[in-house]
Each structure stands twice: as C-alpha cells, then as structure tokens.
Scaffold this motif. Sequence first.
Motif, mmCIF file in Angstrom:
data_model
loop_
_atom_site.group_PDB
_atom_site.id
_atom_site.type_symbol
_atom_site.label_atom_id
_atom_site.label_comp_id
_atom_site.label_asym_id
_atom_site.label_seq_id
_atom_site.Cartn_x
_atom_site.Cartn_y
_atom_site.Cartn_z
ATOM 1 N N ASP A 1 12.082 -3.081 -5.606
ATOM 2 C CA ASP A 1 13.497 -3.974 -5.670
ATOM 3 C C ASP A 1 13.668 -4.957 -4.254
ATOM 4 N N GLU A 2 13.346 -4.011 -3.163
ATOM 5 C CA GLU A 2 13.289 -4.778 -1.777
ATOM 6 C C GLU A 2 12.474 -5.586 -1.801
ATOM 7 N N LEU A 3 11.177 -5.442 -2.227
ATOM 8 C CA LEU A 3 10.110 -6.440 -1.978
ATOM 9 C C LEU A 3 10.325 -7.651 -2.902
ATOM 10 N N THR A 4 10.786 -7.381 -4.077
ATOM 11 C CA THR A 4 10.997 -8.594 -4.781
ATOM 12 C C THR A 4 12.094 -9.444 -4.484
ATOM 13 N N ASP A 5 13.197 -8.794 -3.906
ATOM 14 C CA ASP A 5 14.248 -9.682 -3.419
ATOM 15 C C ASP A 5 13.905 -10.379 -1.963
ATOM 16 N N LEU A 6 12.979 -9.771 -1.234
ATOM 17 C CA LEU A 6 12.884 -10.353 0.125
ATOM 18 C C LEU A 6 11.707 -11.198 -0.102
ATOM 19 N N SER B 1 0.785 -1.179 -0.325
ATOM 20 C CA SER B 1 -0.025 -0.031 0.161
ATOM 21 C C SER B 1 0.968 1.299 -0.095
ATOM 22 N N ARG B 2 1.975 1.184 0.731
ATOM 23 C CA ARG B 2 2.979 2.207 0.652
ATOM 24 C C ARG B 2 3.527 2.584 -0.736
ATOM 25 N N LEU B 3 3.787 1.439 -1.357
ATOM 26 C CA LEU B 3 4.043 1.581 -2.802
ATOM 27 C C LEU B 3 2.993 2.210 -3.665
ATOM 28 N N THR B 4 1.756 1.963 -3.420
ATOM 29 C CA THR B 4 0.854 2.760 -3.936
ATOM 30 C C THR B 4 0.785 4.093 -3.809
ATOM 31 N N GLN B 5 1.045 4.402 -2.352
ATOM 32 C CA GLN B 5 1.075 5.950 -2.164
ATOM 33 C C GLN B 5 2.041 6.670 -2.641
ATOM 34 N N LEU B 6 3.543 6.226 -2.817
ATOM 35 C CA LEU B 6 4.620 6.569 -3.500
ATOM 36 C C LEU B 6 4.228 6.987 -4.923
ATOM 37 N N THR C 1 9.555 4.824 -6.802
ATOM 38 C CA THR C 1 9.269 3.517 -6.085
ATOM 39 C C THR C 1 10.200 2.338 -6.327
ATOM 40 N N GLY C 2 11.186 2.729 -7.146
ATOM 41 C CA GLY C 2 12.074 1.349 -7.610
ATOM 42 C C GLY C 2 12.988 0.975 -6.506
ATOM 43 N N ALA D 1 1.091 -7.970 -6.831
ATOM 44 C CA ALA D 1 1.003 -6.386 -6.658
ATOM 45 C C ALA D 1 2.223 -5.721 -7.273
ATOM 46 N N LEU D 2 3.248 -6.087 -7.409
ATOM 47 C CA LEU D 2 4.343 -5.661 -8.092
ATOM 48 C C LEU D 2 4.299 -5.412 -9.645
ATOM 49 N N ALA D 3 3.459 -6.687 -10.045
ATOM 50 C CA ALA D 3 3.179 -6.598 -11.498
ATOM 51 C C ALA D 3 2.113 -5.817 -11.853
ATOM 52 N N LYS D 4 1.043 -5.647 -10.905
ATOM 53 C CA LYS D 4 0.150 -4.551 -11.349
ATOM 54 C C LYS D 4 0.730 -3.176 -11.198
ATOM 55 N N THR D 5 1.805 -2.926 -10.277
ATOM 56 C CA THR D 5 2.314 -1.647 -10.216
ATOM 57 C C THR D 5 3.152 -1.209 -11.306
#
Length: 473
Positions: A353-358, A336-341, A348-349, A368-372
């Motif tokens: 990247d952090e969410l993808t790796d973790l 959701s924070r990603l959506t806000q940014l 948002t990069g 959600a990343l794909a949607k973003t």
Amino acid sequence: MLPLMRTPLIILLSSLICFNVQGSENLPSLAGSTNSSYQLEQERALGQAWMRMMKAQAQLLDDPIVESYLKDRLWYLSPFSELQDKRLDLLVIDQQEVNAFAAPGGIIGINAGLLLATETEDQLMSVIAHEFAHLSQRHFAQQQAASEQRQPLVLAGIVGSILLSSINPNAGAAALQGTIGASENARLSFSRQNELDADQAGMRTLVAAGYDPQAMPQMFAQLAQANRFSGSAVPEFLRTHPVTESRIADSTNRAMNLPSASTENRVHQNFMIAKSRVAVKYGAENQLLNNSELDESAKHFTHYLKALSVNNNEEAQNHWEALSKSWQQHPWVQLSRLTQLSLSGQATGQLMDELTDLYPNDLAVQAALAKTYREQGNVSQAISLYRKLLRDHPNNTLFLYHLAELYGLINDIEQLHRTRIEFFFQRAEFDLALRQVEFARRDARNNRIQLGWLEQREREIRSDQLRFDELFK
C-alpha cells in the motif's frame, strides 16, 4: 499457457534479402535527401515494424526495474544528443552476451549483459551515446545509398540482420552474408569512418549530458581486452562495432581535450541496483563482488538478492540489516524487501500500500507490485494494475501476456480473447491474431458488442498486415 507460435524471422529475412532490383523498387528508398522529414518517417515505420517482429523472436528481459532504469537513461540522454527525431523505443534482450544496437526509427536494443560489462554508469552511457550517434548521423541511410551503387541491398536486409544478430549471432551472420555477398567491403559492421563519426558525436553527447568522455575509450579498451581471451567467441558488439588500437587511441586523445565530469556528487544507486539484479540473474554475482572498489552497500545488496534467489531468508535478513538507510529506503530495494516478506510468509499488505501510494506512476514499482499480486494469487488486484500499466504502455507484450493468463484464471473468456488478440497483434503475428479472432467469434455467440468489436479489430489487423506486406514487398 498462451501459445507462442510464430513465423521465424530468419525465414522472413531470407525472403527479404534475396529480392532482385525490381522487387526492391517498392521498398522505402533512403538514398535521397537524408534529412527530409518524409524519410525520417519512412525509417520510423520500418523500425517500428522490425521491433514488433523482434518481440516475437527475441527473449525480452522480464525485469521492470532494469527496463525502467535503462529507459530513464535513454530519456535523460536524448535531449543532449544530435538526434533529429527523439522518439525512442527500447528493447531489453534477455541475453548475457555483451551487445547493443540501434535500428532506424529510434529503436535501441540493449542486451542485459551490457550492464555486467560496464563498471560505471558513464561507460554504459558511452555505449548508448554511440548508438544514438549512429541514428543521428543517419548511417543506415548512408549505407543504403552507397550499397545501391554496388548491388540491390535494401535497408530491410541491413536492419533485419542487425536485429537477428541480437537474437542469434550465427544466424545473423549467415543472413548478413546473403545480404552482402556481392560486395567485399560492405558488411553489417559500420565503416571505419562511420564508427569514428559515431565516436565523436557520441562523445559530444556524453560531455553535454555531464558524463566523463574518458568513459568511451575505457569501455572500448575493456571490450578489446576481453576479446583477447574470448577465443572464437567474439562478442556480438565487437562484430558490429570493431574496436581497433587506433580507434581506442583516437577516442582517448579526443577525450583528453574535453572537460572531465565530476562524479563526486553523482548518485550511483540506480545503476548498481540494475547491475546487481542482472548479475544475480545470470549467476555472475562473483564477477561483481570481486570488484574491490564496489560500494559496501552494493555488495550487501548483491548478496541479499542472491540469498533471496535461493530462498535463504536468514542470510537475506543479515544483508538487509547491513544495508545503509539510503539503500533500505530506495523504492527499487523496497521491492526486493517485498519479495523477502512474501517468501517468508510475512504480511506484505502495508508495504504494498505504501509503495502504491508513494509511486503511482513508477513503471518499475507498479509492474513489480502487479507481479507480486499475481504470484500471491490476488488476481483481481493484479488485473487492475496490469490494465493501468497498459493504458500507459499499450505496446508492452509482457504485460499483455500476463494479463491474458490472469483472465484465463478467472474464466473471463471475452477479455481473454481480446488480450490474446492484442498480444499477437503487437508482435506482428497477424495470422495468429486473426485465428484468435475466429476463436473469439465462436465463444461470442449472441454477444453483439463483442462481435462488433471483433469485426472492427479484424479489419484493423488485416489493414496492418497489408501495410507490412507493402513495406517488405
């Protein structure tokens, strides 16, 4: 836009439920030994077929966080249940009406509105455990066996009415009347004994999984109370699972004799995140926020989501800062924070990247990343992620839909056709899939690889179409 033409399920149902005795002889018979692995496979095949057709008729919830949460709860509860066949498939229906259903073959359907109606995860799990019990007790097979002594009622009609009711309760009721008109006592709702059996088995599952058995009578009482003020708009769940005072009393007495689960150390974040998302989606956040026992961070998160939904970045930021660290660091909250940014035009990069790796294997995070990526116009990254998701979830029609749209944006006609074919195939829309094969042939010209793939896929589609015709003959 991808065409959404489809064969109405209600038309198919009317043809199914009006078959005579001779026609029903070719349907899967479940009246024999209800414990045989052969009949379990028959139920599985029928359930899978209905699920595919359901995808073409129902509006599925396009929220990977809610879907991921509910799937996780199904998988968690399954080992504690009495299910013989623990292969499960979940359909999350985009409807605010309270409903849940089970269909033969391990199909569990949950309306998003059920999350709004439950105050605790234990209550939600009591409903799921109850639906598991209908499957484990083979109530569909028993209903089919008993009906054969009264009328030519086929299991396909029962399942079809259940699934149709989850899309349109009135249509489901009409189809049901056609199915069971010859019997005064036969109906879509299970018998009183079936419901008691499911209550008892479901409660055993709840206790084994560490949930509070009191949650089941609490949930029944809440539904019964809500029904008193609903007028003629009876919740679909109560139509198919009628709640009586004696049933509430029986489940209350039974729960009193079972050990209560401690909820002190249980983490409720995932439940509240999913519940908040559904509440904001349906504009029912006040219903949630009026709960005096709601955790402060859960309140701030709900306000945060609401502010994001109306693009109020300043208010969203205020509620973000009020969240506890444990909430701010939760991956689903980070999404959701990603959506806000993204909405505020900030970079948002790094967070992506952090969410993808973790969380490389987390369905909610990756979807959600794909949607973003898709919304930001980063088509290549979005395609890459959707292809990865489909390797693990090949039957997800929402992923196929979005991927087809992305291929259209970059004018990759070959992959566009292939993805559309799979989209229609997974929804059992065989005529549309075959039509798409013909469109693809026209564009393939001298592409021998594509033409060879199309020939093979056409054979597979026609073979599956014949299998469906035999199944519902």
